[in-house]
Scaffold this active site. Structure first.
Site, PDB file in Angstrom:
ATOM      1  CD  GLU A 196      -3.091  -1.126   2.061  1.00 45.45           C
ATOM      2  OE1 GLU A 196      -2.969  -0.369   3.048  1.00 45.45           O
ATOM      3  OE2 GLU A 196      -4.061  -1.884   1.900  1.00 45.45           O
ATOM      4  CD  GLU A 316      -4.082  -5.896   2.517  1.00 45.60           C
ATOM      5  OE1 GLU A 316      -4.866  -5.028   2.979  1.00 45.60           O
ATOM      6  OE2 GLU A 316      -2.875  -5.951   2.827  1.00 45.60           O
TER       7      GLU A 316
END
Length: 506
Positions: A196, A316
């Site tokens: 991320e 995710e």
């Protein structure tokens, strides 16, 4: 996702018939072995070593990136039992987050229960030693592993791939160490370079200090220099050309600035996507929600797959499922990811967040006891689960020297997980009680009342009058001796109690 909000705690005429027969046998064998070896990409698909398409349909099991320096839940259960359970539920890949702390001398895992023989072979091991055992057992079980460099240290997520304390040189050195450590072990199919990236990380801006695309090329080439067979998973950023989204979820820049590595057919782009239990986004309040969501996903990352640029892996996605909005979001996303029964491996890849129940803003597939399956949440994923992969050997439940014979047998237990009068949810656990692996199973029961199955996940069914016959799904028919699989269903009305069940194995 926004890290401040989360992380709680696979003669010619005479010879011709023989050749055809041999080719047919080889084709059948190849098909049976789908997922074997290292993988590579071809357009939007991931192919195995023999060129067959595979689908990653997996789960995140976190903890190595935290101060425990090991996957969570080992304080409650043996690691092998959890990996067996993942397989029985139809997950074929494990994404394992870690921080660079596990490479430091003296880092040892904590909060592992060794009582009653649990986790016995992990005693005295370093974090990397435990990771070795998890990778080895997952491979024996036929699961693949993707290693995710989640954080520079266990303290928290970082916007960029480096910090003052963990420079880029350390990041790359540790990625190369992993590539070296697992070279030749094709259970580990690839590395997710950094989790991320977000503002001020950019994509294509040209600044070496903040351009994540350039950093991913440097790190990816370093890894491929050690093992050119690995896949390189590259997440998105937060903002591109003024358009923002989820951390790691914005891959809009790939169209103009694709990741270019020294080895062809190794890049898989990875997006993350979440629901309102993590944070609000403008699209959730759009009057057309959830019909607007495919367009949103197309814009941020779906176009890469649809334009045949590269495979896309949703590394995710998750939710507590507490709100109606989140339920609609998950149903829409699963549909967008493409059902395996319709599209096979020509689909998006995914690993759900998370296996762990202790993810504060999503919860997990397991409930808080680290044992019970959230069958409703797991049920949402049933259509996108995919076949497992051949095991790496050494984990044959029959043990060394077992000739593979024995008796196929199974038992089943039925339990009601919730009953609200007008309806109920139930779960059936199928256990291999014989001495040889099962290839399929069938469970039958008869209700004394007027109960009817409304929907069933992880199995197919027929119902005649009050008798129900449930048959394994494609992903969970194979059960090793002593292993188990579960399926669940919802029915009406409630109050039917627990009928006797019988199990037939093959």
């Amino acid at each position: 996702m926004f890290r401040s909000l989360r992380r709680a705690l696979c003669a010619a005429a005479l010879l011709l018939p023989l050749l055809v027969g041999a080719q047919t046998a080889h084709a059948a064998e190849t098909k049976a072995d789908a997922g074997a070896g290292y993988w590579h990409t071809s357009g939007r698909q991931i192919l195995d070593a023999s060129g067959q398409p595979v689908r990653i349909a997996g789960i995140n099991w976190f903890g190595f990136e935290t101060s425990n320096h090991v996957v969570h839940g080992l304080w409650s259960r043996d690691y092998k039992s959890m990996i067996d359970q993942m397989k029985s539920l139809g997950y074929n890949t494990i994404r394992i987050p870690f921080s660079d702390d596990i490479f430091k001398a003296g880092t040892v895992p904590n909060s592992i229960d060794f009582s009653s023989g649990k986790n016995a072979d992990l005693q005295g091991l370093s974090s990397l030693g435990v990771l070795d055992r998890i990778v080895s057992y997952a491979g024996q079980d036929g699961l693949k592993v993707i290693l995710d460099r989640h954080r520079p240290d266990s303290g928290g997520q970082s916007a960029l791939w480096y910090t003052a304390a963990v420079p880029e040189s350390t990041w790359i050195a540790n990625l190369k160490a992993l590539a070296t450590r697992y070279k030749g072990q094709d259970t580990v199919v690839g590395i997710d370079l950094h989790n991320e990236p977000h503002d001020p990380a950019c994509w294509g801006c040209g600044d070496t200090a903040t351009d994540w695309r350039l950093a991913a090329q440097r790190a990816g080439n370093a890894v491929l220099g050690i093992n050119p067979d690995l896949l390189i998973f590259v997440e998105g950023v937060q903002t591109f050309n003024g358009v923002s989204g989820w951390w790691g979820g914005n891959l809009m820049g790939v169209a103009q600035y694709p990741v270019q590595l020294s080895v062809a057919n190794r890049v898989v782009y990875s997006a993350h996507d979440y629901a309102t239990s993590v944070a609000q986004q403008s699209w959730f309040s759009d009057p057309s929600f959830p019909a607007n969501m495919p367009g949103i996903w197309d814009k941020y990352w779906g176009y890469i797959f649809k334009q045949n640029i590269a495979p896309v892996w949703v590394g995710e996605f998750g939710t507590t499922l507490q709100s109606t909005v989140d339920q609609k979001w998950l149903a829409a996303l699963v549909s967008y990811l493409r059902p395996t029964s319709t599209y096979g491996a020509d689909s998006f890849h995914w690993t759900f967040w998370s296996w762990n129940p202790n993810s504060g803003d999503t919860g997990g597939i397991l409930k808080d006891d680290w044992q019970t399956v959230d069958t409703v949440k797991d049920g949402y994923l049933a259509s996108v689960k995919a076949p497992g992969f051949p095991g790496s050997g050494g984990g044959d439940p029959g043990g060394p020297g077992d000739p593979g014979g024995g008796t196929a047998a199974c038992t089943a237990t039925y339990s009601v997980s919730s009953d609200w009068g007008s309806g109920f949810n139930a779960e059936v656990k199928v256990t291999n009680s014989g001495s040889t692996a099962l290839s399929s199973w069938k469970v039958t029961w008869t209700w004394p009342g007027a109960q009817k199955v409304g929907s069933m996940w992880n199995a197919s069914y027929t119902q005649t009058s009050s008798t129900v016959t449930a048959t394994n799904a494609s992903h969970n028919g194979s059960i090793p001796a002593g292993g188990s699989a579960t399926f669940g269903f919802g029915g009406t009305p409630g109050g039917g109690g627990v009928p006797s069940v019988s199990c037939t194995a093959a």
